[in-house]
Design an enzyme around this catalytic site. Structure first.
Site, PDB file in Angstrom:
ATOM      1  N   LYS A 112      44.810  64.182  69.398  1.00 54.76           N
ATOM      2  CA  LYS A 112      43.918  63.745  68.313  1.00 54.76           C
ATOM      3  C   LYS A 112      42.647  63.094  68.848  1.00 54.76           C
ATOM      4  CE  LYS A 112      47.385  63.618  64.725  1.00 54.76           C
ATOM      5  NZ  LYS A 112      48.573  64.111  65.438  1.00 54.76           N
TER       6      LYS A 112
HETATM    7  C1  LIG Z   1      49.321  65.280  65.065  1.00 54.96           C
HETATM    8  C2  LIG Z   1      50.207  65.888  66.104  1.00 54.96           C
HETATM    9  C3  LIG Z   1      50.722  67.202  65.980  1.00 54.96           C
HETATM   10  C4  LIG Z   1      50.463  68.063  64.762  1.00 54.96           C
HETATM   11  O1  LIG Z   1      49.156  68.519  64.694  1.00 54.96           O
HETATM   12  P1  LIG Z   1      48.567  69.120  63.331  1.00 54.96           P
HETATM   13  O2  LIG Z   1      47.129  69.339  63.586  1.00 54.96           O
HETATM   14  O3  LIG Z   1      48.811  68.059  62.291  1.00 54.96           O
HETATM   15  O4  LIG Z   1      49.307  70.372  63.038  1.00 54.96           O
HETATM   16  C5  LIG Z   1      51.484  67.711  67.024  1.00 54.96           C
HETATM   17  N1  LIG Z   1      51.772  66.963  68.105  1.00 54.96           N
HETATM   18  C6  LIG Z   1      51.310  65.704  68.260  1.00 54.96           C
HETATM   19  C7  LIG Z   1      51.683  64.937  69.473  1.00 54.96           C
HETATM   20  C8  LIG Z   1      50.507  65.111  67.274  1.00 54.96           C
HETATM   21  O5  LIG Z   1      50.065  63.847  67.427  1.00 54.96           O
END
Ligand SMILES: *Cc1c(COP(=O)(O)O)cnc(C)c1O
Length: 466
Positions: A112
Site C-alpha cells: 500500500k
Molecule cells: C491490502 C492488501 C491486500 C489486498 O489488496 P487489494 O488491493 O485490496 O486487493 C493483499 N495483501 C496485503 C498484504 C494487503 O495489505
C-alpha cells in the site's frame, strides 16, 4: 484526462478533481473516459528507465494537464526515494518460471505504500493550489492505517485521524501507526471492534455538523490515484521479463480488488498481459465471481492473511462497468440489486469479457502453508501469508509453460512473524531500518466506543476547511 463515474450520473472531473474527491457523488467510482494506449515501440522505449522515470511515463496520460511531466517526475522521485531498495519494486526469481515482485520495501512494509506515498504528495500539491485543508478520517484493522499515516505525516494542508480497535491490531501494526510523531497525525484507539470503528467513520461522513466545518476525506482504495500508481509496477516487472516482445502472467493476492484491477489497467494500456490470477483465501467471493459468475457475500472468516478477509470488494465495480460495456444506468441497477440482497449474477457479457483475461483460485490454509514451505525450499525465500496465497494460485494456474508468472509479494514476512514461523520454523526479523520500532515512544488516545466522544475529540483538534 476526463474521469467518469461507473454509475453514470456524477459530473466528470479532471485528475486533480478525482484525486481529492475519492467516491463519486452518485455512489459510483471514477474511471478514465478512455484507456490511454501505448504502442509496442513506446513500451520498448521504457526499458531500463529508473522506477521514478518509468512511473512518470506510465502515469502521465492519466494526469493530463493537472501536473507538468517535470513536476510529476519530481513527485515520483520524492515518493519512491523513501523506499529501501534501489529498484523500488525488485523482481526475485524463484525457479525457471516463477517470480516474486517485492512490493514491500516502503516505510510500512506493505504494498500500500507504493500508492499512498505518492497520494500524500498529490494531496499536498493540489491542496496547496487551492489553499484548502483536508481532514482524513479512517478506520483500520492494521495495514491501511500505517500506510496512510506514513503518507500524510508532516505534509502541508492535510491531517489524519486514524481509529483502530484497542487491543485488536497486532503490536507491530499498532506501533507502526502510533510511533509516528507529527503534529498532523492523530491515533485513536477505541473500545470496540473494527466494525465499530468503521461505522463511526461512515457516520462522520454523513454528519452535517462535521462536514460543514471540515473537508473530510478518506484514503481507501477506491481513490483512482491509488490504482494508477499501482499500474506502474506491472510495467516494471513485464519490461524486465521481455515485454513488449514477451507475454507475462501475474498472480495477485486480492482483497478489495484494487491491486489486480491495476493489472487490468496495464493490459488495457497495451502491456502484453497473458493472464491475471485473482488469488483469494477462504473468503472467496471474487474466486466464485470470476469462475462461476456468482457474486454473493458470505460471512467473513478471520484468517492468517487478514488484509484479504473481505467479502465485498469495492473495486470490482470498476471491472463490472468496463467489462459490461460501460453502461452506467445498467450497472447502477445491478449494484442496487446487490446492495439490497447481498448477491448478484454477472451478465453473460461481463463473464465472457472477464474470462478473456482473468483466472482465479482459492487457497485453503494448508495450501498457504505449502506455498510458504515451497518458496523456502526452492529459493530460500521467506514469504508472508498473503504472498503465499498468491504463489499457491500461481503454481496451480493453467498457463503455457513458456510464459513467466509473477506473484505480487504484498507484505514483508516480518509483518506476520508468527504465521511465518509456524509454517517454515524461522522467525523473519524486522528490517534494520525499522528495527527500533519497539523502542519508539507511542502516541495515541484511548476513547470509549462512542460516536459522540470520538467526533467531539476530533472536532476539537481538526483544522476547519476554510
Ligand atoms: C491490502 C492488501 C491486500 C489486498 O489488496 P487489494 O488491493 O485490496 O486487493 C493483499 N495483501 C496485503 C498484504 C494487503 O495489505
Amino acid at each position: 484526462m476526463d474521469y467518469i463515474s461507473t454509475r453514470g450520473i456524477a459530473p466528470s472531473l479532471d485528475f486533480e478533481g478525482v484525486t481529492l474527491a475519492g467516491l463519486a457523488r452518485d455512489g459510483g467510482l471514477y474511471l478514465p473516459r478512455v484507456w490511454p494506449r501505448f504502442t509496442a515501440d513506446e513500451i520498448a522505449a521504457m526499458r531500463g528507465l529508473p522506477y521514478p522515470a518509468l512511473a512518470a511515463r506510465v502515469m502521465q496520460p492519466f494526469v493530463g494537464d493537472s501536473l507538468t511531466p517535470e513536476r510529476l517526475q519530481a513527485l515520483c522521485e520524492q515518493a519512491y526515494g523513501r523506499f529501501a531498495h534501489a529498484a523500488v519494486t525488485p523482481l526475485i526469481q524463484l525457479d525457471e518460471r516463477h517470480w516474486l515482485l517485492e512490493l514491500f520495501h516502503g516505510p510500512t512494509l506493505a504494498f500500500k505504500d507504493v500508492a499512498l506515498q505518492l497520494l500524500g504528495l498529490l494531496f499536498e500539491e493540489f491542496l496547496g493550489r487551492v489553499q484548502g485543508h483536508l481532514t482524513i478520517v479512517g478506520a483500520t484493522s492494521g495495514d491501511t492505517g500505517s500506510a496512510a499515516i506514513g503518507a500524510v505525516a508532516g505534509r502541508d494542508g492535510v491531517e489524519i485521524f486514524m481509529i483502530h480497535p484497542a487491543g485488536r491490531v497486532s503490536e507491530v501494526q499498532r506501533r507502526q501507526m502510533t510511533s509516528v510523531r507529527a503534529p498532523n497525525v492523530h491515533n485513536i484507539a477505541i473500545d470496540g471492534s473494527f466494525d465499530d470503528a468503521q461505522a463511526m467513520v461512515k457516520r462522520m461522513f454523513g454528519d452535517q455538523e462535521m462536514t460543514d466545518r471540515f473537508r473530510i476525506s478518506a484514503v481507501n482504495s477506491i481513490n483512482w490515484a491509488r490504482l494508477m500508481a499501482q499500474v506502474v509496477y506491472y510495467f516494471a516487472a513485464a519490461l524486465q521479463l521481455g515485454a513488449p516482445d514477451r507475454r507475462v502472467a501475474f498472480s495477485v493476492p486480492t482483497g478489495n480488488f484494487g491491486d489486480v484491477f491495476a493489472g487490468y489497467v496495464a493490459a488495457q494500456m497495451g502491456l502484453p498481459v497473458e493472464r491475471l490470477i485473482v488469488a483469494t483465501n477462504v473468503n472467496d467471493i471474487l474466486h466464485r465471481a470470476v469462475a462461476e459468475g456468482d457474486y454473493s457475500a458470505g460471512t467473513v472468516t478471520a484468517t492468517a492473511a487478514p488484509s484479504m478477509d473481505i467479502q465485498v470488494s469495492s473495486n470490482f465495480e470498476r471491472l463490472l462497468f468496463d467489462a459490461g460495456g460501460r453502461d452506467g444506468a445498467a450497472l447502477a441497477e445491478q449494484m442496487r440489486g446487490f446492495e439490497s440482497t447481498g448477491a448478484m449474477r454477472l451478465t453473460e457479457a461481463q463473464r465472457s469479457a472477464i474470462a478473456t483475461l482473468f483466472g482465479s483460485a482459492r487457497a485453503e490454509p494448508a495450501d498457504m502453508t505449502a506455498a510458504m514451505r515451497w518458496a523456502r525450499e526452492a529459493a530460500g525465500q521467506a514469504i508472508d501469508p498473503h504472498t503465499a496465497i498468491g504463489l499457491h494460485a500461481a503454481r496451480a494456474a493453467d498457463i503455457a509453460p513458456h510464459v513467466p508468472v509473477v506473484t505480487l509479494a504484498t507484505a514483508h514476512p516480518a509483518k506476520f512473524p508468527d504465521a511465518v514461523e509456524r509454517a517454515i520454523g524461522v522467525r523473519p526479523p524486522l528490517p534494520t531500518r525499522i528495527g527500533d520500532l519497539f523502542a519508539r515512544e507511542e502516541h495515541y488516545v484511548e476513547l470509549p466506543g462512542d460516536y459522540a466522544a470520538v467526533s467531539a475529540w476530533i472536532a476539537e483538534r481538526a483544522t476547519p476547511s476554510a
